[in-house]
Scaffold this active site. Structure first.
Site, mmCIF file in Angstrom:
data_model
loop_
_atom_site.group_PDB
_atom_site.id
_atom_site.type_symbol
_atom_site.label_atom_id
_atom_site.label_comp_id
_atom_site.label_asym_id
_atom_site.label_seq_id
_atom_site.Cartn_x
_atom_site.Cartn_y
_atom_site.Cartn_z
ATOM 1 N N ASN A 1 -1.550 16.021 7.827
ATOM 2 C CA ASN A 1 -2.677 15.090 7.914
ATOM 3 C C ASN A 1 -2.841 14.671 9.373
ATOM 4 O O ASN A 1 -2.045 13.886 9.884
ATOM 5 C CB ASN A 1 -2.381 13.872 7.013
ATOM 6 C CG ASN A 1 -3.409 12.772 7.183
ATOM 7 O OD1 ASN A 1 -4.493 12.995 7.718
ATOM 8 N ND2 ASN A 1 -3.064 11.575 6.722
ATOM 9 N N LYS B 1 -5.121 12.863 10.611
ATOM 10 C CA LYS B 1 -5.807 11.562 10.749
ATOM 11 C C LYS B 1 -6.920 11.683 11.795
ATOM 12 O O LYS B 1 -7.512 12.747 11.926
ATOM 13 C CB LYS B 1 -4.804 10.457 11.102
ATOM 14 C CG LYS B 1 -3.561 10.493 10.223
ATOM 15 C CD LYS B 1 -2.712 9.292 10.376
ATOM 16 C CE LYS B 1 -1.398 9.524 9.622
ATOM 17 N NZ LYS B 1 -0.653 8.297 9.445
ATOM 18 N N HIS C 1 -5.153 7.703 0.576
ATOM 19 C CA HIS C 1 -4.161 7.471 1.631
ATOM 20 C C HIS C 1 -4.054 5.966 1.896
ATOM 21 O O HIS C 1 -5.055 5.241 1.826
ATOM 22 C CB HIS C 1 -4.574 8.215 2.902
ATOM 23 C CG HIS C 1 -3.485 8.253 3.918
ATOM 24 N ND1 HIS C 1 -3.210 7.190 4.748
ATOM 25 C CD2 HIS C 1 -2.580 9.208 4.227
ATOM 26 C CE1 HIS C 1 -2.186 7.498 5.517
ATOM 27 N NE2 HIS C 1 -1.779 8.721 5.220
ATOM 28 N N GLU D 1 -3.924 4.300 4.480
ATOM 29 C CA GLU D 1 -4.842 3.782 5.517
ATOM 30 C C GLU D 1 -6.237 3.570 4.948
ATOM 31 O O GLU D 1 -6.934 2.644 5.333
ATOM 32 C CB GLU D 1 -4.848 4.738 6.723
ATOM 33 C CG GLU D 1 -3.535 4.656 7.489
ATOM 34 C CD GLU D 1 -3.093 5.943 8.155
ATOM 35 O OE1 GLU D 1 -3.916 6.851 8.346
ATOM 36 O OE2 GLU D 1 -1.889 6.053 8.477
ATOM 37 N N GLU E 1 3.911 8.191 -0.781
ATOM 38 C CA GLU E 1 4.022 7.775 0.613
ATOM 39 C C GLU E 1 4.289 6.280 0.689
ATOM 40 O O GLU E 1 3.341 5.477 0.657
ATOM 41 C CB GLU E 1 2.717 8.081 1.352
ATOM 42 C CG GLU E 1 2.361 9.555 1.382
ATOM 43 C CD GLU E 1 1.533 9.877 2.610
ATOM 44 O OE1 GLU E 1 1.992 10.708 3.405
ATOM 45 O OE2 GLU E 1 0.461 9.288 2.789
ATOM 46 N N GLY F 1 4.214 6.502 9.658
ATOM 47 C CA GLY F 1 3.995 6.298 11.091
ATOM 48 C C GLY F 1 4.975 5.330 11.730
ATOM 49 O O GLY F 1 4.779 4.907 12.874
ATOM 50 N N SER G 1 7.057 9.580 7.835
ATOM 51 C CA SER G 1 7.988 9.886 8.924
ATOM 52 C C SER G 1 8.859 11.112 8.665
ATOM 53 O O SER G 1 10.038 11.126 9.044
ATOM 54 C CB SER G 1 8.847 8.660 9.253
ATOM 55 O OG SER G 1 8.023 7.592 9.688
HETATM 56 C C1 PEP Z 1 0.706 10.244 6.635
HETATM 57 O O1 PEP Z 1 -0.160 9.844 7.381
HETATM 58 O O2 PEP Z 1 0.388 10.660 5.516
HETATM 59 C C2 PEP Z 1 2.093 10.242 7.107
HETATM 60 C C3 PEP Z 1 3.035 10.512 6.258
HETATM 61 O O3 PEP Z 1 2.310 9.937 8.436
HETATM 62 P P1 PEP Z 1 3.703 10.083 9.256
HETATM 63 O O4 PEP Z 1 4.288 11.428 8.918
HETATM 64 O O5 PEP Z 1 3.284 10.000 10.696
HETATM 65 O O6 PEP Z 1 4.575 8.967 8.833
#
Ligand code: PEP
Length: 255
Positions: free
Chosen positions: A10, A12, A99, A101, A171, A177, A216
């Site tokens: 992803n 973003k 997601h 966000e 998630e 992040g 992460s």
């Molecule tokens: C995500 O945005 O779905 C995500 C898991 O981000 P990150 O790997 O940067 O934590």
């Protein structure tokens, strides 16, 4: 049908047009598809890159393309939005929905996400449905209940046929992040529970549904997470923006 192993990146709101093309070209040059084997790779770039990247990957069946969101309606006066029908019209393969966000900054809830999911499935695209608890919810011990409620609200009206095109991504919001990855025990416990909830909703079809972990994931923690029998791959944010890191994570699943 067998449960698919999937690594999805992803991006973003990152990468200009040229930078995005360069990243995919580097992946195409360097990714050893023999090593990738049965693992499915998905790239989810920003909307302006969906069409050119879909075209670049036309002859690479092992790599699919997903949008990061879509509107629930097919067309109309919704300035700034794109629809599932538009995404289908450029031959992309999937849409990420729900997601954290989108939930946090755009106030999307599971009943809206369910409407979007209807539109995506009606256009014969796959869905990557994201769920996950906040730090507060985990701290108070409500994480399992929160995620179960998200799943039941979003998925209640879908059939077992629909379920074949739904990928779930767990998630935890506190891990996205932040560099703070869930432990294998934390992620594994949740994935096993998610599989139980999916079995309750979709019966045996749930056995074929992929459940990805996101939050992460990096080259140095991917293999350990992916070794859990209920973790079928990962949804990768930051590390998908660097081709070497993304490739290492793909290989960690392909082993
Ligand atoms: C995500 O945005 O779905 C995500 C898991 O981000 P990150 O790997 O940067 O934590």
């Amino acid at each position: 049908m067998v449960r698919k192993k999937i690594v999805a990146g992803n991006w973003k709101m990152n990468k200009s047009y040229d930078e995005g093309i360069a990243l995919v070209e580097q992946l195409l040059d360097e990714l050893d598809m023999d090593k990738v084997g049965e693992t499915h790779v998905i790239i989810s770039p920003p909307s302006v890159l969906l069409q050119p990247i879909t075209e670049l990957l036309m002859f690479t069946p092992g790599i699919a393309v997903a949008a990061q969101n879509c509107h629930q309606e097919e067309s109309g006066a919704y300035t700034g939005e794109i629809s599932a029908r538009m995404i289908k019209s450029i031959d992309a393969d999937a849409v990420i929905l729900g997601h954290s966000e989108r939930r946090e900054y755009f106030k999307e809830d599971d009943s809206l996400i369910a409407k979007k999911m209807k539109a995506v499935l009606a256009n014969e695209l796959m869905v990557i449905y994201c769920c996950g608890e906040s730090f507060e919810e985990r701290k108070t011990g409500n994480h399992i209940a929160v995620v179960e409620k998200q799943l039941r609200t979003a998925l209640a009206d879908f059939s077992t046929k629909d379920a074949e095109n739904i990928i779930v991504a767990y998630e935890p919001v506190w891990a996205i992040g932040t560099g703070e990855v869930a432990t294998v025990q934390q992620a594994g416990e949740m994935h096993t529970h998610i599989r139980k909830v999916l079995a309750d909703i979709f019966g045996d079809t749930s056995q074929n549904m992929s459940i990805l972990y996101g939050g992460s994931v990096k080259p140095d923690n991917a293999a350990e997470l992916f070794a859990h029998p209920d973790i079928d791959g990962g949804l990768i944010g930051g590390a998908s923006l660097k081709s070497n890191d993304f490739m290492s994570i793909i290989y960690a699943l392909s082993k």
